[in-house]
Enzyme design. Structure first.
Site, PDB file in Angstrom:
ATOM      1  N   PHE A  30       0.821  -1.226   0.000  1.00  0.00           N
ATOM      2  CA  PHE A  30       0.000   0.000   0.000  1.00  0.00           C
ATOM      3  C   PHE A  30       0.846   1.264   0.000  1.00  0.00           C
ATOM      4  CE2 PHE A  30      -3.157  -2.942   1.183  1.00  0.00           C
ATOM      5  CZ  PHE A  30      -2.751  -3.624   2.321  1.00  0.00           C
ATOM      6  N   LYS A  48       2.358   1.824   8.734  1.00  0.00           N
ATOM      7  CA  LYS A  48       2.104   1.767   7.297  1.00  0.00           C
ATOM      8  C   LYS A  48       1.451   3.088   6.905  1.00  0.00           C
ATOM      9  CE  LYS A  48       1.430  -3.183   6.574  1.00  0.00           C
ATOM     10  NZ  LYS A  48       0.563  -4.224   5.954  1.00  0.00           N
ATOM     11  N   ASP A 141      -1.457 -16.365   1.911  1.00  0.00           N
ATOM     12  CA  ASP A 141      -0.270 -15.822   1.219  1.00  0.00           C
ATOM     13  C   ASP A 141       0.976 -16.029   2.062  1.00  0.00           C
ATOM     14  OD1 ASP A 141       0.809 -12.577  -0.084  1.00  0.00           O
ATOM     15  OD2 ASP A 141       1.191 -14.624  -0.781  1.00  0.00           O
TER      16      ASP A 141
HETATM   17  C1  LIG Z   1       4.159  -3.177   9.940  1.00  0.00           C
HETATM   18  C2  LIG Z   1       4.905  -4.418   9.484  1.00  0.00           C
HETATM   19  C3  LIG Z   1       4.108  -5.687   9.765  1.00  0.00           C
HETATM   20  C4  LIG Z   1       5.229  -4.304   8.009  1.00  0.00           C
HETATM   21  O1  LIG Z   1       4.397  -4.191   7.097  1.00  0.00           O
HETATM   22  N1  LIG Z   1       6.561  -4.341   7.840  1.00  0.00           N
HETATM   23  C5  LIG Z   1       7.231  -4.251   6.530  1.00  0.00           C
HETATM   24  C6  LIG Z   1       8.424  -3.385   6.462  1.00  0.00           C
HETATM   25  C7  LIG Z   1       9.486  -4.058   5.895  1.00  0.00           C
HETATM   26  C8  LIG Z   1       9.093  -5.425   5.720  1.00  0.00           C
HETATM   27  C9  LIG Z   1       9.787  -6.563   5.229  1.00  0.00           C
HETATM   28  O2  LIG Z   1      11.062  -6.465   4.790  1.00  0.00           O
HETATM   29  C10 LIG Z   1       9.141  -7.789   5.182  1.00  0.00           C
HETATM   30  C11 LIG Z   1       7.826  -7.898   5.646  1.00  0.00           C
HETATM   31  C12 LIG Z   1       7.120  -6.790   6.143  1.00  0.00           C
HETATM   32  C13 LIG Z   1       7.785  -5.590   6.139  1.00  0.00           C
HETATM   33  C14 LIG Z   1       7.225  -4.475   9.028  1.00  0.00           C
HETATM   34  N2  LIG Z   1       8.550  -4.583   9.257  1.00  0.00           N
HETATM   35  C15 LIG Z   1       8.936  -4.746  10.555  1.00  0.00           C
HETATM   36  N3  LIG Z   1      10.247  -4.885  10.838  1.00  0.00           N
HETATM   37  C16 LIG Z   1      11.339  -4.937   9.974  1.00  0.00           C
HETATM   38  C17 LIG Z   1      12.597  -4.719  10.542  1.00  0.00           C
HETATM   39  C18 LIG Z   1      13.730  -4.762   9.731  1.00  0.00           C
HETATM   40  C19 LIG Z   1      13.605  -5.054   8.365  1.00  0.00           C
HETATM   41  C20 LIG Z   1      12.355  -5.295   7.819  1.00  0.00           C
HETATM   42  C21 LIG Z   1      11.210  -5.239   8.616  1.00  0.00           C
HETATM   43  N4  LIG Z   1       8.067  -4.789  11.602  1.00  0.00           N
HETATM   44  C22 LIG Z   1       6.725  -4.692  11.378  1.00  0.00           C
HETATM   45  C23 LIG Z   1       6.283  -4.519  10.065  1.00  0.00           C
END
Ligand SMILES: CC1(C)C(=O)N([C@H]2C=Cc3c(O)cccc32)c2nc(Nc3ccccc3)ncc21
Length: 323
Positions: A30, A48, A141
């Site tokens: 999104f 987000k 998914d």
């Molecule tokens: C809100 C939510 C659930 C989300 O949408 N993302 C994204 C953003 C990056 C990413 C990804 O690389 C893979 C999956 C989801 C996501 C999140 N990423 C994190 N931490 C993080 C920490 C270091 C590297 C990547 C992600 N915590 C929570 C979330």
């Protein structure tokens, strides 16, 4: 958990200026995902940022599916939704921040996991999926990119944008999922059982964890579809007999040949090293450090999903309470 306490009784509505936006951690379907800090408590959250005018109808639907699914779930291995802040131009979906990053990145950095390293995360994922399926929610998914680690290497399910209501009798028919992890029945255009689709994808995720590669690959969609519909995949020599048996019970072409989640919980590979077989988590309240509620009911969200943006202004209250 303080019984009966809801954010309403805390009476504080959250505003985006309650949070200090730090930096971008990723691009979701999104829009951008930002790391932020709740100024009052110092708690790190992931936000987000969804610009309303940039969204197609299907992405608004996916957003509402995700919010509705996460609102109905509360499990230590499912990412927590802390609230939605709705402004004129933008939705801010405030969620738990998972500092360990995603499984796909973990495998790229560290290479494949040993079976002993994969067992704990696998047990947690079976428990999380049981929690979803018991509530009539199927993910649809599952893939390493949707599985994030917290600071203690606990794995958590995220990305419920393609989730749907289901139960064993209801046959679903929407083709969805990220293809290398998608179950064969999704390619046949027939109706299918939601829970069995998640079991297949979980089996492909487990294979990817312990081999570092995907069981089904194809240079294009047709080649990949052919591989999946054949259901044959390479078995590296280092895989134990127990895990081969478990994979066979998950990555089975016929959905009715796949194990159910309770079957998987009792499988010898899953229970290796346990004194007694794993029990499904009791559904009592879990101690949480975040309490949240949304003013928007799921019905209102579903109505909105039909295209008319709900006139009901979602009243959002988010309180971060350390118990
Ligand atoms: C809100 C939510 C659930 C989300 O949408 N993302 C994204 C953003 C990056 C990413 C990804 O690389 C893979 C999956 C989801 C996501 C999140 N990423 C994190 N931490 C993080 C920490 C270091 C590297 C990547 C992600 N915590 C929570 C979330």
């Amino acid at each position: 958990m303080m019984k009966g306490l809801t954010a309403k009784s805390a009476g504080k509505e959250a505003h985006i200026d309650d949070f200090e936006i730090l930096h971008t951690i990723g691009e979701g379907t999104f829009g951008k995902v930002k790391l932020a800090r709740h100024i009052l408590t110092g708690t790190q959250v992931a936000v987000k940022v969804i610009k309303k005018r940039h969204q197609s109808f299907s992405s608004v639907q996916a957003l509402f599916r995700e919010v509705c699914s996460l609102k109905a779930l509360n499990h230590p291995n499912i990412v927590k939704l802390l609230g939605v802040i709705d402004t004129e131009e933008t939705f801010f979906v405030v969620m738990e921040y998972l500092s360990g990053g995603d499984t796909s990145r973990y495998l790229k950095t560290h290479g494949r996991m040993t079976e002993a390293e994969a067992r704990g995360p696998f047990q947690q994922l079976v428990s999380a999926l049981q929690h979803c399926h018991r509530r009539g929610i199927v993910h649809r998914d599952l893939k390493p990119l949707s599985l994030l680690f917290d600071s203690n290497m606990n794995i958590k399910l995220t990305d419920f944008g393609l989730s749907n209501k289901c139960d064993d009798t209801v046959q679903l028919d929407t083709i969805c999922g990220t293809h290398p992890y998608a179950a064969p029945e999704l390619f046949l255009g027939q109706s299918y059982s939601g829970p069995a689709v998640d079991v297949w994808s979980l089996g492909v995720v487990l294979y990817t964890m312990v081999t570092g590669s995907q069981p089904f690959v194809g240079k294009d969609f047709q080649e990949l579809r052919k591989q999946i519909l054949q259901g044959q995949y390479p078995i590296p020599p280092y895989l134990s007999l127990k895990i081969r048996d478990l994979l066979q019970k998950m990555i089975a072409l016929n959905p009715s040949d796949r194990g159910t989640l309770p079957d998987l919980m009792r499988h010898p590979w899953v229970n290796m090293g346990q004194k007694e077989p794993l029990q499904p988590p009791c559904e009592e309240d879990l101690e949480v450090t975040m309490v949240r509620t949304l003013g928007l009911t799921c019905d209102q969200i579903q109505d909105t999903g039909t295209g008319s943006v709900s006139s009901k202004k979602p009243k959002v209250e988010v309180s971060i309470i350390t118990l």
